[in-house]
Design an enzyme around this catalytic site. Sequence first.
Site, PDB file in Angstrom:
ATOM      1  CB  SER A  54      -0.901   0.014   1.234  1.00 14.13           C
ATOM      2  OG  SER A  54      -1.735   1.157   1.237  1.00 14.13           O
ATOM      3  NE  ARG A 303      -3.646  -7.469  -2.835  1.00 17.45           N
ATOM      4  CZ  ARG A 303      -4.853  -7.943  -3.137  1.00 17.45           C
ATOM      5  NH1 ARG A 303      -5.380  -7.724  -4.326  1.00 17.45           N
ATOM      6  NH2 ARG A 303      -5.547  -8.635  -2.244  1.00 17.45           N
ATOM      7  CB  THR A 339      -4.592   0.980   7.145  1.00 20.32           C
ATOM      8  OG1 THR A 339      -3.844   0.794   5.942  1.00 20.32           O
ATOM      9  CG2 THR A 339      -4.014   0.088   8.229  1.00 20.32           C
ATOM     10  CB  CYS A 492      -1.162  -8.434 -16.485  1.00 24.82           C
ATOM     11  SG  CYS A 492       0.038  -9.291 -15.421  1.00 24.82           S
ATOM     12  CB  CYS A 515       1.111 -14.172 -10.717  1.00 27.10           C
ATOM     13  SG  CYS A 515      -0.406 -13.548  -9.966  1.00 27.10           S
ATOM     14  CB  CYS A 518      -2.051  -7.045  -8.709  1.00 27.23           C
ATOM     15  SG  CYS A 518      -2.467  -7.334 -10.442  1.00 27.23           S
ATOM     16  CB  CYS A 521      -6.058 -11.105 -14.646  1.00 26.43           C
ATOM     17  SG  CYS A 521      -5.623 -12.143 -13.233  1.00 26.43           S
TER      18      CYS A 521
END
Length: 546
Positions: A54, A303, A339, A492, A515, A518, A521
């Site tokens: 983050s 992410r 958060t 992606c 990968c 995240c 896709c």
Amino acid sequence: MQREVMEYDVVIVGGGPAGLSTAIRIKQLAEEAGEEIAVCLVEKGSEVGAHILSGAVIEDRALAELFPNWKELGAPLNTPVKGDEVYFLTSEEKATKAPHWAIPKPMHNDGNYIVSLGNFARWLGEQAENLGVEIYPGFPAAEYIVEDGAVKGIITGDMGISEEGEQKDTYMPGMELRAKYTIFAEGCRGHLGKQLISEFKLDEGKDPQHYGIGIKELWDINPELHEEGLVLHGAGWPLSESGSSGGFFLYHAENNQVVVGLITDLSYDNPHLSPFDEFQRMKHHPVIKKYLEGGKRVSYGARAITKGGLNCLPKMTFPGGLVVGCDAGTLNFSKIKGTHTAMKSGIVAAEQVVAAMKADRANDEIVEFTKAFEDSWAWQELHRSRNFGPAMHKFGTFLGGAFNFIDQNIFPIPVTLHDTTPDHATLKPASECKKIDYPKPDGVISFAKLDSVFIGNVNHAEDQLCHLRLKDNSIPLGVNLEKWDEPAQRYCPAGVYEIVEDENGKRFQINSQNCVHCKTCDIKDPSQNITWVTPEGGGGPNYPNM
């Protein structure tokens, strides 16, 4: 198949702030009552914090509820915000700095802290273990157990399955972890949360959820350029040039490091757009480049974020458990923060779970949670900002920003805006859209995808079942390529999807080892043909200090 079965009072899926706050609060309440409540938490990453990514600037409100003495306990909130700047990038060279009074109040960061959220999760994990929570990193929850219409626990992923689906010599079946209540806190687009929302119709009567893709880098910069505690946000170029929306962030953390990133709304309509390449060219803007020049990029990650807000927030309870945090969608997009609200949803969940068990209940629906959460400051905060995202989607950056300035700074506008088009349904045919010519990365400020994946410490076990599942193998070439120039090649941020052409013609190739989990896709595929499931335990990125 014989699986080992372990029984707990509560099983929690996900070692992020929401899941760990739930675990911690349950144990605190048990300790106060002099009771023993067995809590198990499973985390798919190789360690707590390995997959956490983050910005991040956080509020300490929920943390102070969990641990009023968090400073004495050494929580890694070491960099208080000392300055706030917001820019609108009007072109690749120019920008306008917004006066402080013109910034919507939720974006003010007085009293907040610049943190590594991964390190903060690691610290929360330590506090949870000190209280007696059993934490199992490297154990992804692959499926949940439903019996008599209620969730009774989870099954962890099998290990040692080959790419062809056969058991290898290293095969080990997953375990059944059964519980009176199971809490799902997997983060954005959790693959079990997604199934639960569908199976129990938790999103009935809600707007479809909306998402963004956040791409972030960590840089060591020239100490002379470092301004510890300075927070920069902004919007405009290059996304405005591509007909899309989103915004950048650049935070001056401790130790002469900055974090820089771009959030691209996944409601964009041009299938030629590449969020990764938008980010790479954005870094060349003078507002950002002036801090990065002479520095060194040390980590990379991406992410998705759940940003639909209150209008998209599903019912969070079902028989046998709850969905909390970003798995449900508690992020406050007007603050670009989630958060504190994720942690608060976990705290409220813990209190209601403990109350239910005290009444000798198990595996039923804790309907009391809904009112308790609606009575909390987290829900009130989400209600106050419910129009922020829909306004930006409906009216664009300028008019949406004006609407939100009035709504947040002057008086609440007594309407509720809705955005009812799912992000995967917004793409126009490629033939109707302008192709985007992205500049070649210079290897100094901007970089290639595969070089970026490498410094994200991404690793998956060799010869394992692909965790990116196609419902229909013919769709990538037969539908997506023809209509949208197969946008998976571009949305992606890790180079997982390719169209490869050889003597046998074109084929759709999935490089699953790249990968970064995240989930873009799973969200953006216009045919909804890709389903993300958990790979073998511990696979994926291992983010340091992110």
